[in-house]
Write an enzyme that holds these catalytic residues in place. Structure first.
Site, PDB file in Angstrom:
ATOM      1  N   HIS A  64     -38.010 -13.054   8.522  1.00  0.00           N
ATOM      2  CA  HIS A  64     -36.735 -12.320   8.495  1.00  0.00           C
ATOM      3  C   HIS A  64     -35.633 -13.177   9.143  1.00  0.00           C
ATOM      4  CE1 HIS A  64     -33.966  -8.979   8.696  1.00  0.00           C
ATOM      5  NE2 HIS A  64     -34.872  -8.111   8.339  1.00  0.00           N
ATOM      6  N   GLY A 108     -42.036 -11.898   8.974  1.00  0.00           N
ATOM      7  CA  GLY A 108     -41.991 -11.154   7.709  1.00  0.00           C
ATOM      8  C   GLY A 108     -42.349 -12.027   6.518  1.00  0.00           C
ATOM      9  N   TYR A 138     -42.882  -3.387  14.284  1.00  0.00           N
ATOM     10  CA  TYR A 138     -43.122  -3.488  12.839  1.00  0.00           C
ATOM     11  C   TYR A 138     -43.193  -2.084  12.244  1.00  0.00           C
ATOM     12  CZ  TYR A 138     -43.851  -6.911   9.188  1.00  0.00           C
ATOM     13  OH  TYR A 138     -43.669  -7.749   8.117  1.00  0.00           O
TER      14      TYR A 138
HETATM   15  O1  YXS Z   1     -29.808 -24.021  14.997  1.00  0.00           O
HETATM   16  P1  YXS Z   1     -29.605 -24.049  13.492  1.00  0.00           P
HETATM   17  O2  YXS Z   1     -28.316 -23.403  13.066  1.00  0.00           O
HETATM   18  O3  YXS Z   1     -29.849 -25.391  12.885  1.00  0.00           O
HETATM   19  O4  YXS Z   1     -30.752 -23.084  12.845  1.00  0.00           O
HETATM   20  C1  YXS Z   1     -32.110 -23.357  13.137  1.00  0.00           C
HETATM   21  C2  YXS Z   1     -32.791 -22.029  13.389  1.00  0.00           C
HETATM   22  O5  YXS Z   1     -32.001 -21.139  14.152  1.00  0.00           O
HETATM   23  C3  YXS Z   1     -32.924 -21.513  11.968  1.00  0.00           C
HETATM   24  N1  YXS Z   1     -33.996 -20.506  11.874  1.00  0.00           N
HETATM   25  C4  YXS Z   1     -33.785 -19.194  11.652  1.00  0.00           C
HETATM   26  N2  YXS Z   1     -32.644 -18.505  11.470  1.00  0.00           N
HETATM   27  C5  YXS Z   1     -32.771 -17.159  11.291  1.00  0.00           C
HETATM   28  N3  YXS Z   1     -33.963 -16.500  11.270  1.00  0.00           N
HETATM   29  C6  YXS Z   1     -35.116 -17.177  11.424  1.00  0.00           C
HETATM   30  N4  YXS Z   1     -36.282 -16.508  11.361  1.00  0.00           N
HETATM   31  C7  YXS Z   1     -35.053 -18.590  11.640  1.00  0.00           C
HETATM   32  N5  YXS Z   1     -35.984 -19.562  11.866  1.00  0.00           N
HETATM   33  C8  YXS Z   1     -35.315 -20.718  11.998  1.00  0.00           C
HETATM   34  O6  YXS Z   1     -33.270 -22.644  11.187  1.00  0.00           O
HETATM   35  C9  YXS Z   1     -32.747 -23.830  11.833  1.00  0.00           C
HETATM   36  C10 YXS Z   1     -33.893 -24.788  12.060  1.00  0.00           C
HETATM   37  O7  YXS Z   1     -34.760 -24.142  12.961  1.00  0.00           O
HETATM   38  P2  YXS Z   1     -35.641 -24.991  14.000  1.00  0.00           P
HETATM   39  O8  YXS Z   1     -34.780 -26.055  14.595  1.00  0.00           O
HETATM   40  O9  YXS Z   1     -36.277 -24.018  14.907  1.00  0.00           O
HETATM   41  O10 YXS Z   1     -36.721 -25.656  13.031  1.00  0.00           O
HETATM   42  P3  YXS Z   1     -38.149 -26.248  13.432  1.00  0.00           P
HETATM   43  O11 YXS Z   1     -38.614 -26.976  12.229  1.00  0.00           O
HETATM   44  O12 YXS Z   1     -38.056 -26.929  14.751  1.00  0.00           O
HETATM   45  O13 YXS Z   1     -39.065 -24.955  13.662  1.00  0.00           O
HETATM   46  C11 YXS Z   1     -39.423 -24.160  12.552  1.00  0.00           C
HETATM   47  C12 YXS Z   1     -39.951 -22.808  13.080  1.00  0.00           C
HETATM   48  C13 YXS Z   1     -40.167 -21.871  11.886  1.00  0.00           C
HETATM   49  C14 YXS Z   1     -41.264 -23.025  13.858  1.00  0.00           C
HETATM   50  C15 YXS Z   1     -38.873 -22.214  14.028  1.00  0.00           C
HETATM   51  O14 YXS Z   1     -37.616 -22.232  13.370  1.00  0.00           O
HETATM   52  C16 YXS Z   1     -39.193 -20.788  14.401  1.00  0.00           C
HETATM   53  O15 YXS Z   1     -40.071 -20.512  15.248  1.00  0.00           O
HETATM   54  N6  YXS Z   1     -38.460 -19.830  13.733  1.00  0.00           N
HETATM   55  C17 YXS Z   1     -38.684 -18.415  14.033  1.00  0.00           C
HETATM   56  C18 YXS Z   1     -39.998 -17.935  13.409  1.00  0.00           C
HETATM   57  C19 YXS Z   1     -40.131 -16.426  13.674  1.00  0.00           C
HETATM   58  O16 YXS Z   1     -40.356 -16.002  14.833  1.00  0.00           O
HETATM   59  N7  YXS Z   1     -39.886 -15.647  12.656  1.00  0.00           N
HETATM   60  C20 YXS Z   1     -39.915 -14.175  12.752  1.00  0.00           C
HETATM   61  C21 YXS Z   1     -38.518 -13.658  12.426  1.00  0.00           C
HETATM   62  S1  YXS Z   1     -38.416 -11.899  12.683  1.00  0.00           S
HETATM   63  C22 YXS Z   1     -39.389 -11.271  11.423  1.00  0.00           C
HETATM   64  O17 YXS Z   1     -39.768 -11.957  10.487  1.00  0.00           O
HETATM   65  C23 YXS Z   1     -39.716  -9.832  11.477  1.00  0.00           C
HETATM   66  C24 YXS Z   1     -38.572  -8.940  11.774  1.00  0.00           C
HETATM   67  S2  YXS Z   1     -40.971  -9.591  12.658  1.00  0.00           S
HETATM   68  O18 YXS Z   1     -40.422 -10.065  13.890  1.00  0.00           O
HETATM   69  O19 YXS Z   1     -41.210  -8.189  12.696  1.00  0.00           O
HETATM   70  O20 YXS Z   1     -42.115 -10.376  12.192  1.00  0.00           O
END
Ligand code: YXS
Length: 259
Positions: A64, A108, A138
């Site tokens: 998400h 998500g 969730y």
């Molecule tokens: O700083 P900039 O502007 O370059 O943006 C960064 C991150 O902020 C962005 N980004 C995201 N933006 C919005 N929503 C996200 N879920 C998201 N994930 C990443 O992308 C740019 C690059 O991210 P960066 O520097 O962290 O990349 P990386 O290659 O070092 O790491 C990749 C990840 C995926 C390991 C890391 O970005 C990460 O941990 N992202 C969050 C993963 C996560 O927790 N997703 C759950 C989202 S909430 C959801 O899905 C549901 C509501 S729930 O929570 O119920 O499951």
């Protein structure tokens, strides 16, 4: 720039998540392009769909789009939330959708992958279901999607630890269908789609819908529904929920207080 690339060849449609700068975060705009592509495929009587990211990605989807999650006091995963709309669109699409997965699948994004009908990954793929990391409660339908795909002890481990599991474990658990080397995965998935598209589309569409209806056929009482919604409200009204969002936005580790 398109956040999604969509193309059709014969009776097979391919949707490529194309927002690597944001790790294919499932924003309302990106989800809108996926659902529009699915509507177009349905109009063209496409018989099999491949949902993938660009070849060689490290992140299939970061889940998400956190920047679109509401601040505390509002259900972040209500019926019309884009993530819920996408999961339903996949599950209700009248032809099989094959998830071709490389790299990490987060939050998500895991539910989107698990809403697909067949999952094929490269050896490097991982799955992390992360609401607990953000303080998100969730939703019922999402938990049911996971319960239908993952044995309960593993679903609890994934939900409570928010840690990735390797695709080798997912294969052993039957969460995915195949693991294929990146040099072979595209041809293999295309072969599956070709077999499917040669079979009866009416028979397949009805069996897919039968399986969806039976998998979601859980009688729940109004009291059960209202109790769960009440419990979820405690979470999205909480300081911890806001802390999870604030921490993500300021790129720091959250400090959860339990309040
Ligand atoms: O700083 P900039 O502007 O370059 O943006 C960064 C991150 O902020 C962005 N980004 C995201 N933006 C919005 N929503 C996200 N879920 C998201 N994930 C990443 O992308 C740019 C690059 O991210 P960066 O520097 O962290 O990349 P990386 O290659 O070092 O790491 C990749 C990840 C995926 C390991 C890391 O970005 C990460 O941990 N992202 C969050 C993963 C996560 O927790 N997703 C759950 C989202 S909430 C959801 O899905 C549901 C509501 S729930 O929570 O119920 O499951």
């Amino acid at each position: 720039m398109s956040l999604v690339l969509a193309e059709t060849k014969d009776a097979i449609g391919v949707i490529v998540l194309n927002h690597p700068e944001k790790r294919n975060a499932l924003s309302e705009a990106l989800i809108g392009e996926i659902t529009a592509a699915l509507e177009d495929f349905q109009a063209r009587n496409i018989r099999a769909v491949v949902l993938r990211a660009a070849a060689g990605v490290k992140v299939w989807s970061a889940g998400h789009d956190v920047s679109e999650l509401p601040d505390r006091g509002r259900d972040p995963l209500g019926w019309s939330d884009p993530l819920r709309v996408l999961v339903r669109a996949i599950q209700e699409f009248p032809a099989p959708i094959i998830a071709l997965i490389e790299g990490g699948v987060w939050g998500g994004g895991c539910e989107v992958a698990m809403a697909c009908d067949i999952l094929v990954t490269t050896p490097d793929a991982t799955f992390a279901i992360t609401p607990a990391k953000l303080g998100v409660p969730y939703n019922l339908g999402g938990v049911l999607t996971l319960m239908n795909m993952i044995p309960l002890p593993v679903a609890k481990e994934m939900l409570f630890t928010a840690q990735p599991i390797p695709t080798s474990q997912a294969l052993n658990l039957g969460m995915i269908n195949y693991i294929k080397p990146k040099e072979e995965i595209e041809a293999f998935v295309h072969g599956l789609a070709t077999h499917i598209s040669a079979n009866s589309p009416l028979s397949i569409a009805v069996m897919k819908e039968e399986l969806r209806l039976l998998a979601s056929a859980h009688a729940i009482t109004p009291e059960l529904f209202e109790r769960i919604q009440g419990l979820r409200r405690i979470v999205y009204d909480s300081h911890d929920y806001q802390e999870g969002l604030n921490a993500f936005r300021s790129k720091r580790k959250p400090q959860f207080s339990g309040t």
